[in-house]
Design an enzyme around this catalytic site. Structure first.
Site, PDB file in Angstrom:
ATOM      1  N   LYS A  49      99.355  63.731  -6.082  1.00 14.72           N
ATOM      2  CA  LYS A  49      98.116  63.484  -6.690  1.00 14.72           C
ATOM      3  C   LYS A  49      97.055  63.731  -5.796  1.00 14.72           C
ATOM      4  CE  LYS A  49      95.019  60.749  -6.708  1.00 14.72           C
ATOM      5  NZ  LYS A  49      93.685  61.387  -6.401  1.00 14.72           N
ATOM      6  N   GLU A  96      83.809  55.823  11.059  1.00 21.02           N
ATOM      7  CA  GLU A  96      83.896  57.479  11.007  1.00 21.02           C
ATOM      8  C   GLU A  96      82.841  58.113  10.249  1.00 21.02           C
ATOM      9  OE1 GLU A  96      87.245  58.528   8.199  1.00 21.02           O
ATOM     10  OE2 GLU A  96      87.798  59.908   9.533  1.00 21.02           O
ATOM     11  N   GLU A 102      90.727  64.358  -6.551  1.00 19.39           N
ATOM     12  CA  GLU A 102      89.904  64.414  -7.669  1.00 19.39           C
ATOM     13  C   GLU A 102      88.691  65.383  -7.302  1.00 19.39           C
ATOM     14  OE1 GLU A 102      90.302  61.728  -6.234  1.00 19.39           O
ATOM     15  OE2 GLU A 102      88.848  60.146  -6.899  1.00 19.39           O
ATOM     16  N   CYS A 114      90.179  65.080  10.213  1.00 15.91           N
ATOM     17  CA  CYS A 114      90.608  63.888  10.865  1.00 15.91           C
ATOM     18  C   CYS A 114      90.822  63.925  12.191  1.00 15.91           C
ATOM     19  CB  CYS A 114      91.735  63.290  10.256  1.00 15.91           C
ATOM     20  SG  CYS A 114      93.156  64.298  10.223  1.00 15.91           S
ATOM     21  N   PHE A 133      90.386  65.368   0.075  1.00 16.49           N
ATOM     22  CA  PHE A 133      89.600  66.185  -0.089  1.00 16.49           C
ATOM     23  C   PHE A 133      89.519  67.344   0.702  1.00 16.49           C
ATOM     24  CE2 PHE A 133      86.083  63.925   1.790  1.00 16.49           C
ATOM     25  CZ  PHE A 133      85.535  65.116   2.539  1.00 16.49           C
TER      26      PHE A 133
HETATM   27  P1  NAD Z   1      89.733  58.915   0.179  1.00 12.11           P
HETATM   28  O1  NAD Z   1      90.535  57.576   0.905  1.00 12.11           O
HETATM   29  O2  NAD Z   1      88.523  58.474  -0.511  1.00 12.11           O
HETATM   30  O3  NAD Z   1      90.784  59.354  -0.994  1.00 12.11           O
HETATM   31  C1  NAD Z   1      92.085  59.684  -0.742  1.00 12.11           C
HETATM   32  C2  NAD Z   1      93.025  59.581  -1.860  1.00 12.11           C
HETATM   33  O4  NAD Z   1      92.883  58.333  -2.253  1.00 12.11           O
HETATM   34  C3  NAD Z   1      92.499  60.595  -3.068  1.00 12.11           C
HETATM   35  O5  NAD Z   1      93.542  61.173  -3.686  1.00 12.11           O
HETATM   36  C4  NAD Z   1      91.683  59.732  -3.929  1.00 12.11           C
HETATM   37  O6  NAD Z   1      91.785  59.818  -5.247  1.00 12.11           O
HETATM   38  C5  NAD Z   1      92.242  58.308  -3.651  1.00 12.11           C
HETATM   39  N1  NAD Z   1      91.542  57.079  -3.739  1.00 12.11           N
HETATM   40  C6  NAD Z   1      90.452  56.970  -3.409  1.00 12.11           C
HETATM   41  N2  NAD Z   1      89.864  55.770  -3.687  1.00 12.11           N
HETATM   42  C7  NAD Z   1      90.984  54.874  -3.892  1.00 12.11           C
HETATM   43  C8  NAD Z   1      91.113  53.503  -4.329  1.00 12.11           C
HETATM   44  N3  NAD Z   1      90.100  52.636  -4.261  1.00 12.11           N
HETATM   45  N4  NAD Z   1      92.302  53.246  -4.667  1.00 12.11           N
HETATM   46  C9  NAD Z   1      93.110  54.362  -4.704  1.00 12.11           C
HETATM   47  N5  NAD Z   1      93.067  55.386  -4.596  1.00 12.11           N
HETATM   48  C10 NAD Z   1      92.084  55.797  -4.028  1.00 12.11           C
HETATM   49  O7  NAD Z   1      89.673  59.869   1.551  1.00 12.11           O
HETATM   50  P2  NAD Z   1      88.985  61.477   1.263  1.00 12.11           P
HETATM   51  O8  NAD Z   1      87.485  61.005   1.348  1.00 12.11           O
HETATM   52  O9  NAD Z   1      89.506  62.231   0.181  1.00 12.11           O
HETATM   53  O10 NAD Z   1      89.315  62.007   2.573  1.00 12.11           O
HETATM   54  C11 NAD Z   1      88.810  61.974   3.833  1.00 12.11           C
HETATM   55  C12 NAD Z   1      89.724  60.793   4.506  1.00 12.11           C
HETATM   56  O11 NAD Z   1      90.745  61.278   4.847  1.00 12.11           O
HETATM   57  C13 NAD Z   1      88.735  60.735   6.019  1.00 12.11           C
HETATM   58  O12 NAD Z   1      88.852  59.326   6.387  1.00 12.11           O
HETATM   59  C14 NAD Z   1      89.841  61.389   6.934  1.00 12.11           C
HETATM   60  O13 NAD Z   1      89.723  60.882   8.200  1.00 12.11           O
HETATM   61  C15 NAD Z   1      91.135  61.044   6.254  1.00 12.11           C
HETATM   62  N6  NAD Z   1      92.124  61.922   6.549  1.00 12.11           N
HETATM   63  C16 NAD Z   1      93.207  61.580   7.548  1.00 12.11           C
HETATM   64  C17 NAD Z   1      94.092  62.436   7.854  1.00 12.11           C
HETATM   65  C18 NAD Z   1      95.101  62.090   8.862  1.00 12.11           C
HETATM   66  O14 NAD Z   1      96.118  62.447   9.067  1.00 12.11           O
HETATM   67  N7  NAD Z   1      94.989  60.740   9.675  1.00 12.11           N
HETATM   68  C19 NAD Z   1      94.223  63.870   7.370  1.00 12.11           C
HETATM   69  C20 NAD Z   1      93.265  64.259   6.641  1.00 12.11           C
HETATM   70  C21 NAD Z   1      92.152  63.220   6.315  1.00 12.11           C
END
Ligand code: NAD
Length: 484
Positions: free
Chosen positions: A173, A375, A176, A281, A149
């Site tokens: 994808k 985090e 959401e 991140c 997000f």
């Molecule tokens: P998230 O892991 O909750 O969601 C990421 C994606 O996974 C979304 O598209 C979501 O729909 C999907 N998802 C969520 N739960 C799932 C499940 N149980 N099974 C399968 N798919 C699932 O992450 P977020 O809250 O959207 O984003 C924030 C996180 O992303 C933070 O931890 C941040 O550090 C990380 N991030 C990392 C980088 C990097 O380059 N390392 C860059 C941006 C964000």
């Protein structure tokens, strides 16, 4: 609702939700702004099939022609930058300036993709008399990109221009929580002349992601999100024999030495912890204060107090996120940490239903506290005290993550000493958010990245392609002096 319900985007057509929807709120004010489809394996399968058809013609198109689409896409990103940034701010909650910075980064990413013909020219050599071998980068087929997000415009553009310019068809994808920017990107790609079916968007949550991991027609998956989900996606997709690169969460340590430049360090650390409301991140999460740096901490407190929710600090993504972040602060306080700047209970006049957390600086955090290890993903900085540089490095090395680390000092020798020993993929020297600009690639280490290579830059060429090696002998009379 300000926007019509979001649809899936398959073969250039908008396909309304079939399996229910989820509400989308603006974090700025809590308003319901749209609805997003919660797609199933069926929609993923439709997107894969259309991608497979489109892939045939697209992969046969020379790369110099393919990148013409991205020259036009780049110009469209620039032309509509104000609108794109406003949409990012509305659905994600970040400030207008931060949203614009994200769009500008998308432009830079696209410019890199436009240079791919210059970077992928392949190799050829006479390997035996009259026999030549050539190697060339070939695309994989239908690939998928799953995004988080926190950067609704930029993170999808980490993968879209490179993967597609290299000849793949893609399914995006998006998170959401922020589905609207992805649809604008689809519109711009269409306007730029990308053939229908080469880029598709399937919205949803866990079910859609699991279907992507399981679908035999998807050849590679890039994922960006939390470490918990990155591990699930990596294991599931690799278990299905796919190529996977899964970037996870972060816990970035900034090591501040007593000789650090006062103003530069204080303002850099404050900006790193609060930019995008700490939802980066690459954000500073822990400041490891080495020796007597109280003068820097005092100044940091003053800098943090200048950052005001609703003015130069955006909202966090949801009410749930606000409560989680405030919970970490309260728990640290109960365990004996000192709250120097307290951002709990922040509200913004006229936007009382928005999700705001003010800048928060917590001193005397110890390694046994949850806030030191997990985090937080909010505008919160924990200060951990260390007596020596080596102790500071040990603290950084003890974090399971490894996205970014930074050192603040005016000594070149000490900067080098720390930079060589911290365990992270992206290192800053007197820089609080050490994001490598193109053509340098983006990617962390340890629990911040599963799979090989980085997600952008030249590294991404290896991820989105496979090498084909062709050995040729045209002249039967050639006296080859090797087995071939
Ligand atoms: P998230 O892991 O909750 O969601 C990421 C994606 O996974 C979304 O598209 C979501 O729909 C999907 N998802 C969520 N739960 C799932 C499940 N149980 N099974 C399968 N798919 C699932 O992450 P977020 O809250 O959207 O984003 C924030 C996180 O992303 C933070 O931890 C941040 O550090 C990380 N991030 C990392 C980088 C990097 O380059 N390392 C860059 C941006 C964000």
């Amino acid at each position: 609702m300000k926007y019509a319900a979001v649809t899936n985007y398959i073969h250039g057509r908008n396909i309304p939700a079939r399996n229910g929807t989820m509400d989308v709120f603006s974090p700025l004010n809590g308003d319901l702004i749209s609805k997003v489809p919660l797609s199933s394996a069926q929609e993923v399968d439709e997107a894969v099939r259309t991608g497979q058809e489109a892939y045939i013609g697209w992969s046969e198109t020379p790369i110099k022609e393919r990148v013409q689409v991205f020259y036009r896409y780049r110009d469209l990103l620039e032309r509509y930058a104000d609108d794109l940034a406003a949409l990012v701010s509305e659905e994600n909650g970040k400030t207008a300036d931060e949203a614009m910075a994200e769009v500008l980064k998308s432009i830079e990413l696209t410019e890199f993709a436009c240079a791919l013909p210059q970077l992928t020219s392949g190799e050829i050599q006479e390997v035996s008399r009259g026999v030549e071998c050539r190697s060339e980068h070939r695309p994989l087929g239908v690939v998928a990109s799953i995004s988080p997000f926190n950067f609704p415009n930029m993170v999808p553009n980490w993968t879209i221009p490179n993967a597609i310019a290299l000849g793949n068809a893609m399914i995006l994808k998006p998170s959401e929580l922020v589905p609207l920017s992805a649809m604008r990107l689809a519109e711009l790609l269409q306007e730029a002349g990308l053939p229908a079916g080469v880029f598709n968007v399937v919205h949803g949550g866990r079910a859609a992601v699991e279907a992507i991991c399981d679908h035999p027609g998807i050849m590679a998956i890039s994922f960006v999100g939390s470490t918990k989900v990155a591990k699930l996606v990596y294991a599931r997709a690799a278990g299905n024999f796919k190529r996977v690169l899964a970037l996870g969460g972060a816990k970035n340590h900034l090591i501040v030495l007593p000789d650090a430049h006062l103003e530069m360090t204080a303002s850099n650390v404050a900006a790193s912890m609060t930019g995008c409301a700490g939802q980066r991140c690459m954000a500073a999460s822990v400041m490891v204060a080495v020796g007597d740096v109280d003068h820097i901490i005092d100044r940091l407190g003053a800098e943090a107090r200048k950052i005001v929710p609703g003015e130069n600090l955006g909202a966090v993504i949801s009410q749930q996120a606000k409560e989680r972040i405030e919970g970490y602060i309260t728990e640290a306080q109960a365990q004996g940490a000192t709250i120097l700047v307290d951002g709990r209970g922040a509200t913004v006049a006229g936007k009382e239903n928005g999700y705001y957390v003010g800048p928060t600086v917590i001193d005397h955090v110890t390694l046994d506290m949850k806030i030191a290890r997990e985090e937080v993903f909010g505008p919160v900085l924990s200060i951990i005290r260390a007596s020596t540089v080596d102790e500071a490095i040990e603290i950084e090395n003890g974090s399971g993550y490894g996205n970014a680390a930074a050192v603040f000092t005016q000594s070149g020798g000490l900067a080098r000493y720390v930079a060589e020993r911290v365990s992270a993929g992206m290192i800053g020297v007197n820089i609080g958010v050490p994001v490598p600009r193109e053509p340098f690639s983006f990617g962390g280490w340890n629990q911040s990245r599963f799979g090989a290579g980085d997600i952008t830059g030249k590294s991404s060429i290896e991820f989105w392609t496979q090498l084909k090696k062709t050995t040729t002998k045209w002249n039967p009379a050639a006296r080859s002096n090797w087995m071939s």
